[in-house]
Design an enzyme around this catalytic site. Structure first.
Site, mmCIF file in Angstrom:
data_model
loop_
_atom_site.group_PDB
_atom_site.id
_atom_site.type_symbol
_atom_site.label_atom_id
_atom_site.label_comp_id
_atom_site.label_asym_id
_atom_site.label_seq_id
_atom_site.Cartn_x
_atom_site.Cartn_y
_atom_site.Cartn_z
ATOM 1 N N GLU A 79 0.835 -1.203 0.000
ATOM 2 C CA GLU A 79 0.000 0.000 0.000
ATOM 3 C C GLU A 79 0.872 1.257 0.000
ATOM 4 O O GLU A 79 1.819 1.362 0.769
ATOM 5 C CB GLU A 79 -0.901 0.017 1.249
ATOM 6 C CG GLU A 79 -1.884 -1.156 1.328
ATOM 7 C CD GLU A 79 -2.970 -1.076 0.261
ATOM 8 O OE1 GLU A 79 -3.133 -0.012 -0.373
ATOM 9 O OE2 GLU A 79 -3.659 -2.107 0.063
ATOM 10 N N CYS A 142 -7.552 -2.165 8.280
ATOM 11 C CA CYS A 142 -6.177 -2.144 7.753
ATOM 12 C C CYS A 142 -5.715 -0.720 7.498
ATOM 13 O O CYS A 142 -4.611 -0.322 7.891
ATOM 14 C CB CYS A 142 -6.076 -2.975 6.474
ATOM 15 S SG CYS A 142 -6.241 -4.741 6.811
ATOM 16 N N HIS A 164 -1.287 -5.760 1.577
ATOM 17 C CA HIS A 164 -2.487 -6.597 1.502
ATOM 18 C C HIS A 164 -2.186 -7.839 0.672
ATOM 19 O O HIS A 164 -1.483 -7.762 -0.336
ATOM 20 C CB HIS A 164 -3.648 -5.827 0.834
ATOM 21 C CG HIS A 164 -4.557 -5.158 1.808
ATOM 22 N ND1 HIS A 164 -4.789 -3.794 1.815
ATOM 23 C CD2 HIS A 164 -5.316 -5.669 2.820
ATOM 24 C CE1 HIS A 164 -5.652 -3.500 2.782
ATOM 25 N NE2 HIS A 164 -5.996 -4.615 3.401
#
Ligand code: PCA
Length: 199
Positions: A79, A142, A164
């Protein structure tokens, strides 16, 4: 030896396992000059990030890397950014379902990952495992962890990132990835934290 605090989540959304914790548990205790401290996080807004911050206070890690399940994704996705937003379409494991709330009232809108998300994705892909950078960690737990930690460790020597992963094959859902490839991908990601891919 440098210290890496690596986290996975407990199951949520009626799943029996969470591949993020299953994978983290199976990682070696040392990767490329980092010793790994492994930590299980609750899928609970606020509490998940607190759990990491508390452990980081004791361990003083050089790097914090959190792993989470993203059902529906086909690739391992580092991310790039965490946003100041909580919005859930299912309750967290404590029954809380926020709707368009800030994580930190008056906080910055977003923080970029202080780990090299793009470099990690390129390295994972080069190892033969599907991977791409993600520009949104969602607005569920998250993202809550990523944004809160980036905010908390801003300006310190502790670098923070999030990856992820897809469902694992054991979950009998599509799309999915084998646990072997998830583990290999995460290992390559850790190996690439400090490497220079141009060399
Ligand atoms: N995935 C969720 C929270 C826990 C997990 O593994 C998310 O993407 O927010």
């Amino acid at each position: 030896m440098k210290r890496l605090l690596i986290t996975g989540f407990e199951p949520f959304d009626k799943e029996v396992i969470n591949p993020s914790w299953e994978a983290v548990k199976l990682l070696p205790d040392e990767i490329n000059g980092y010793t790994l401290d492994k930590l299980l996080l609750p899928v609970v807004f606020g509490k998940a990030a607190e759990t990491v911050t508390e452990a980081a206070g004791k361990l003083s890690p050089d790097v914090i890397l959190c792993i989470g399940q993203a059902g529906g994704r086909r690739a391992i996705t580092p991310e790039l950014v965490g946003i100041n937003l909580r919005h859930a379409s299912i309750p967290d494991n404590a029954g809380y379902m926020p709707k368009d709330e800030p994580i930190i009232q008056g906080g910055e809108s977003a923080h970029f990952s202080t780990l090299p998300a793009r470099r990690m994705a390129e390295a994972i892909k080069a190892s033969g495992i599907p991977s791409e950078v993600s520009y949104s960690a969602g607005a569920y737990v998250c993202n809550d962890v990523l944004y809160t930690l980036l905010s908390r460790f801003k300006g310190t020597d502790t670098r923070v990132g999030f990856i992820h992963i897809p469902y694992s094959s054991e979950q009998n859902k599509e799309p999915c990835m084998t646990m072997e490839n998830i583990i290999k991908g995460l290992t390559v990601a850790v190996e690439s934290i400090d490497c220079d891919l141009t060399k």
